[in-house]
Design a protein around this motif. Structure first.
Motif, PDB file in Angstrom:
ATOM      1  N   GLU A  38       0.822  -1.212   0.000  1.00  0.00           N
ATOM      2  CA  GLU A  38       0.000   0.000   0.000  1.00  0.00           C
ATOM      3  C   GLU A  38       0.864   1.274   0.000  1.00  0.00           C
ATOM      4  O   GLU A  38       1.476   1.611  -1.028  1.00  0.00           O
ATOM      5  N   ASP A  39       0.965   1.937   1.128  1.00  0.00           N
ATOM      6  CA  ASP A  39       1.587   3.267   1.165  1.00  0.00           C
ATOM      7  C   ASP A  39       3.057   3.288   0.755  1.00  0.00           C
ATOM      8  O   ASP A  39       3.540   4.300   0.251  1.00  0.00           O
ATOM      9  N   VAL A  42       9.134 -16.948  10.944  1.00  0.00           N
ATOM     10  CA  VAL A  42       8.617 -15.578  10.871  1.00  0.00           C
ATOM     11  C   VAL A  42       7.263 -15.575  10.156  1.00  0.00           C
ATOM     12  O   VAL A  42       7.122 -16.149   9.075  1.00  0.00           O
ATOM     13  N   ASN A  43       6.287 -14.951  10.787  1.00  0.00           N
ATOM     14  CA  ASN A  43       4.940 -14.908  10.212  1.00  0.00           C
ATOM     15  C   ASN A  43       4.864 -13.852   9.106  1.00  0.00           C
ATOM     16  O   ASN A  43       5.269 -12.707   9.316  1.00  0.00           O
ATOM     17  N   ILE A  44       4.317 -14.247   7.954  1.00  0.00           N
ATOM     18  CA  ILE A  44       4.225 -13.355   6.811  1.00  0.00           C
ATOM     19  C   ILE A  44       2.828 -12.736   6.742  1.00  0.00           C
ATOM     20  O   ILE A  44       1.822 -13.447   6.671  1.00  0.00           O
ATOM     21  N   ILE A  45       2.802 -11.417   6.748  1.00  0.00           N
ATOM     22  CA  ILE A  45       1.553 -10.672   6.608  1.00  0.00           C
ATOM     23  C   ILE A  45       1.696  -9.780   5.379  1.00  0.00           C
ATOM     24  O   ILE A  45       2.785  -9.255   5.123  1.00  0.00           O
ATOM     25  N   VAL A  46       0.617  -9.619   4.631  1.00  0.00           N
ATOM     26  CA  VAL A  46       0.673  -8.742   3.458  1.00  0.00           C
ATOM     27  C   VAL A  46      -0.346  -7.624   3.634  1.00  0.00           C
ATOM     28  O   VAL A  46      -1.540  -7.887   3.831  1.00  0.00           O
ATOM     29  N   ARG A  47       0.139  -6.386   3.603  1.00  0.00           N
ATOM     30  CA  ARG A  47      -0.780  -5.245   3.655  1.00  0.00           C
ATOM     31  C   ARG A  47      -1.219  -4.926   2.231  1.00  0.00           C
ATOM     32  O   ARG A  47      -0.391  -4.573   1.375  1.00  0.00           O
ATOM     33  N   ILE A  48      -2.516  -5.048   2.009  1.00  0.00           N
ATOM     34  CA  ILE A  48      -3.061  -4.811   0.667  1.00  0.00           C
ATOM     35  C   ILE A  48      -3.588  -3.381   0.553  1.00  0.00           C
ATOM     36  O   ILE A  48      -3.740  -2.681   1.553  1.00  0.00           O
ATOM     37  N   ASN A  49      -3.893  -3.000  -0.668  1.00  0.00           N
ATOM     38  CA  ASN A  49      -4.406  -1.648  -0.903  1.00  0.00           C
ATOM     39  C   ASN A  49      -5.859  -1.537  -0.464  1.00  0.00           C
ATOM     40  O   ASN A  49      -6.592  -2.532  -0.365  1.00  0.00           O
TER      41      ASN A  49
END
Lengths: 87, 290
Positions: B32-33, B59-66
């Motif tokens: 996103e930003d 390590v936990n993978i998180i994805v910040r989407i738009n």
């Protein structure tokens, strides 16, 4: 896939690769890399694999590599190919 | 366990390739930003390839989407990353339960398309608007996918029309509200990043304050803050030792048929036992207790 227009992907920053694709007759790969002597053949193999997966036979592709990992090379080549689709 | 979550720009190969060795419990690939509009496609393709090829260990993978308000990027983001089974997806600028339902419905489609179990993709909504904060509990309980809540103070203070300060008085209400909402909903809750990456004392103060309010962990925009956050959100050895003493005292009380017991002159009741169990669970998760 047919390459109809010029397009770009990636950057010249460390661990990245800048990719330029354009229409051509046949497949022409031009590779500049800081690790050309050590990994030039491997990088060329990866580029060919991505081009094969998109069935691209006619293309001029230039790569300016700054020590990118294989996954980055795959990503940037794919991005450049897909970008020219929208042009 | 999510003590620390580290944001990494989704179009930066140098940071993405090192994400697994920076010490954070989780890393957030930011689509996103941190990514310019004309690089959104390149970022999501890069993140997908990195998730496919690189080993991030535990390590936990998180994805910040738009945001769903931004040109349909969010659907393309989900199309690319859901098949790689990230630990969680972070929807942004979440305003109400309907927002979550819209995203969850599309994730249903992507999961079906990829022969994944429907509902397997979890969410950590980012609340960063005044309306989002006011709707925190409804958001937290809006969908079974939600595993945690996250507050973003930079956009929030802009929306509140106030200055973002290190002391954070301006976000006290929002922090308390999201913690209460998340705990009421039975999900974890993560605090906003401390954005002065050169202030090594400030991050400790801010993290301790967040912990005191009930947050489970804290996000960071710099690897430099990760160790401080992990330390603050880890139980101390004294806390672990005391927790074991509490449980031992309870066991002895049961064996002796006592209904009530005290330890160091303090009554041990159900909330103290629950706290002790949480401390031990946290200690085990980070490998400082057996």
């Amino acid at each position: 896939m047919e390459i109809k227009a010029k397009s770009f992907a990636g950057t010249l920053e460390s661990s990245d690769v800048f990719v330029e694709v354009s229409p051509n007759s046949g497949r022409k790969i031009n590779l500049e890399s800081v690790v050309l002597a050590q990994f030039g053949d491997d990088i060329t193999r990866v580029v060919n694999e991505v081009l094969d997966s998109f069935k691209v036979d006619n293309i001029a592709i230039t790569l300016k590599d700054r020590g990118a990992l294989e996954c980055t090379i795959r990503a940037r080549v794919e991005t450049a190919i897909r970008r020219q689709e929208g042009k | 366990m999510l003590r620390s979550l580290l944001f990494l720009p989704g179009n930066n190969p140098n940071l993405i390739m090192n994400g697994g060795i920076l010490g954070a419990d989780g890393i957030i690939f930011d689509l996103e930003d941190a990514v310019a509009p004309d690089e959104k496609d390149g970022a999501r393709i890069l993140v997908r390839n990195a998730m496919k090829a690189l080993d991030y260990g535990s390590v936990n993978i998180i994805v910040r989407i738009n945001s769903i308000d931004d040109n349909g990027y969010w659907k393309a983001d989900l199309d690319e990353v859901i098949p790689l089974k990230p630990y969680m997806i972070m929807p942004t600028k979440v305003s109400d339960a309907g927002y979550i339902k819209q995203i969850s419905a599309y994730i249903d489609e992507v999961e079906k398309r990829n022969n994944m179990k429907v509902g397997s993709t979890k969410l950590i909504p980012l609340l960063e608007t005044a309306i989002g904060i006011e709707n925190a509990y409804n958001i937290a309980t809006s969908d079974a996918r939600i595993e945690a809540m996250f507050i973003g103070a930079e956009d929030l203070t802009a929306d509140l029309q106030c200055e973002r300060t290190k002391a954070g008085n301006e976000i006290f209400y929002a922090r308390a509200r999201i913690v209460s909402a998340a705990r009421a909903a039975g999900v974890e809750v993560i605090d906003t990043p401390f954005t002065d990456v050169n202030d090594d004392e400030g991050i400790v103060i801010d993290a301790k304050y967040a912990k005191s309010l009930g947050f489970s962990g804290k996000a960071s925009i710099s690897p430099r803050h990760v160790n401080a956050i992990n330390t603050v959100f880890s139980p101390t050895q004294d806390e672990v030792d005391y927790a074991y003493e509490v449980l031992e005292a309870i066991e002895q009380a049961k064996a002796q048929g006592k209904g009530a017991i005290s330890l160091y002159g303090k009554m041990i009741d159900a909330p103290i036992v629950m706290r002790a169990e949480r401390v031990i669970a946290s200690a085990k998760a980070i490998g400082i207790a057996k």
